[in-house]
Design an enzyme around this catalytic site. Structure first.
Site, PDB file in Angstrom:
ATOM      1  N   LYS A  18      -3.014   3.219  -0.751  1.00  0.00           N
ATOM      2  CA  LYS A  18      -2.230   2.116  -0.152  1.00  0.00           C
ATOM      3  C   LYS A  18      -2.860   0.768  -0.468  1.00  0.00           C
ATOM      4  CE  LYS A  18      -2.784   4.127   3.862  1.00  0.00           C
ATOM      5  NZ  LYS A  18      -3.377   5.426   3.456  1.00  0.00           N
ATOM      6  N   GLY A  42      -9.613   2.856   5.535  1.00  0.00           N
ATOM      7  CA  GLY A  42     -10.453   2.311   4.466  1.00  0.00           C
ATOM      8  C   GLY A  42      -9.549   2.143   3.271  1.00  0.00           C
TER       9      GLY A  42
END
Ligand code: GDP
Ligand code: IMO
Ligand code: MG
Length: 437
Positions: A18, A42
């Protein structure tokens, strides 16, 4: 033409890439906002020599002109937030006037972190494998109406009274059930009042901010954290996180209505990974799983834990399609599969003698399913330098087309490496160029 508002969401168990994709798409939006989760996330962004892992700050922050927000659904550990902001300032990323935090965000307190870790210990073999960052206990306090909101840090007496109330039960638990040290509100207050002073300049009503900007023609990208099957309602419960990770969670978590959104873009790896415990039907233990882990550098970006690796599961992605209302798909890490002689795709499961296409709702039944695979021939060579879909090895093209066919989701982008330019645009998310598939 109206500028599109989009949600970017992970279709698997997180770490789909992402960060890379949000950074890439950020050039076409004005505002990027997180809507749930906290520093359990993260999100890695690689830009030239820079490689940064964002835990809280939206992954669009390196795109200088853009506004980045933390919506009310995000839980904030101020220790981590200020560390992250300081690191960005050190590399001369401008923060002032382009980064804002919802005054309704809930704050992760030291007692939430201790509770998270102690609970995991108590669960023993049945542990969830949380990131230990206090995420679950902070959301619990929010729903129990015991939470501390960002705005509360600006009012010493109110904040103090809230900690005292919250610790009444927790200190009992720490002392009598969990065998942990208790917390003294007087020892917590100064640090957090100081965080409040630092946070003040960033606090706004982010939902009103978004509404006003959208009304005046700006567009928005909502950046999901975690992934579809870590959603607290629809994921592989109880091995999930404590927020609604789905696109639907974005509306409450950023404070806007569904009619504002034009596209939901789902991100999936070309295979599957998972960190932490919980069932994972296509997991490959050893052998090919280790090859994928080493080549894909599949180690958690928050905890460093080895990620469990397995084949692409088309059933899960089809389910993720309707759970999120996905309109387009981005497939990352295709480069990692190069060199494998054969690649499997899970197309169904055997369960008590019948073929099924969706995991059963019950945890114990899920443990009984056996994945059914279709095999495809692999391809050789390093594909990370290829810049056009038609130049990819034919078998890798066929693999992508098969994933599109099995999931019923059109592919927008295929990613072949960490860098921004290791990206093939097949159908522009913002409809700026014609389809090339
Ligand atoms: P996120 O949590 O979804 O943002 O994903 P993470 O950043 O935790 O993990 C994805 C990892 O894969 C990061 O190290 C990225 O730099 C890396 N990555 C992203 N896309 C690609 C790709 O297409 N190929 C390769 N080899 N690595 C990628
Ligand atoms: P990004 O945004 C992968 C997993 C943890 C654990 C479970 C619950 O980088 O994709 P928590 O600390 O949230 O209570 O842990 O969820 N988990 C993630 N796995 N990527 C993430 O975030 C994750 N955030 C939480 O490993 O299994
Ligand atoms: Mg991650």
């Amino acid at each position: 033409m109206k500028k599109k508002n989009i949600i970017v969401v992970g279709l698997q168990w997180g770490d789909e890439g992402k960060g890379k994709i949000v950074d890439l798409l950020a050039k076409d939006v004005d505002i990027i906002a997180r809507y749930q989760g906290g520093n359990n996330a993260g999100h890695t962004v690689v830009a030239g020599d820079l490689s940064l892992v964002f835990r809280l700050i939206p992954s669009g922050i390196l795109n200088e002109e853009k506004i980045c927000l933390l919506g009310n659904g995000v839980v904030i550990d101020p220790v981590v937030l200020f560390e992250e902001l300081d690191n960005l300032k050190k590399i001369n990323i401008k923060i002032k006037d382009r980064f804002f935090v919802s005054n309704k965000c809930h704050i992760i307190m030291p007692y939430h972190k201790r509770l998270d870790i102690a609970r995991e210990r108590l669960r023993g073999a049945g542990m969830i494998g949380t990131t230990g960052r206090g995420i679950g206990p902070t959301y619990e306090d929010k729903v129990a109406r015991l939470g501390i909101r960002a705005i509360d840090l600006l009012d010493r007496q109110l904040f103090y009274d809230k900690i005292v109330l919250s610790l009444k039960e927790k200190n009992y638990l720490f002392k009598n059930v969990l065998g942990e040290n208790v917390f003294d509100p007087d020892e917590l207050i100064e640090d957090y009042i100081n965080y409040g002073k630092k946070l003040k300049e960033y606090l706004v009503d982010t939902s009103r901010f978004i509404a006003e900007r959208l009304d005046s023609g700006s567009n928005l990208m909502l950046e999901g954290a975690q992934g579809t099957f870590l959603d607290v309602d629809h994921g592989t419960y109880p091995y999930v996180t404590s927020s609604n990770t789905l696109a639907g969670g974005a509306f409450a978590g950023a404070g806007l209505g569904p009619t504002r959104i034009d596209e939901v873009i789902g991100i999936t790896k070309a295979y599957t990974t998972r960190v932490g415990e919980g069932y994972f039907p296509t997991e490959l233990k050893g052998g090919t799983g280790s090859i994928i882990r080493d080549k894909g550098e599949e180690f958690g970006s928050v905890t460093g834990r080895p990620r469990r690796c397995g084949w692409f599961d088309a059933n899960l992605i089809r389910e993720a399609k309707y759970l999120n209302g996905v309109t387009g798909m981005i497939i990352t890490k295709l480069d990692v599969l190069s060199g494998l002689p054969e690649i499997s795709i899970c197309t169904g499961y055997m369960f008590r003698g019948s073929k099924i296409h969706q995991l059963p709702a019950s945890f114990s039944e899920c443990c009984e399913v056996k994945p059914l695979y279709e095999e495809m021939p692999g391809w050789e060579g390093d594909i990370s330098g290829i810049r056009s879909f038609k130049d990819l090895p034919v078998n890798s093209q066929k693999y992508i087309l098969r994933l599109e066919e099995l999931t019923g989701i059109p592919v927008n982008i295929v990613s072949l490496g960490k860098e921004r330019n290791q990206t093939l645009i097949l159908n522009d998310v913002f409809c700026k160029s014609p389809a090339v598939l």
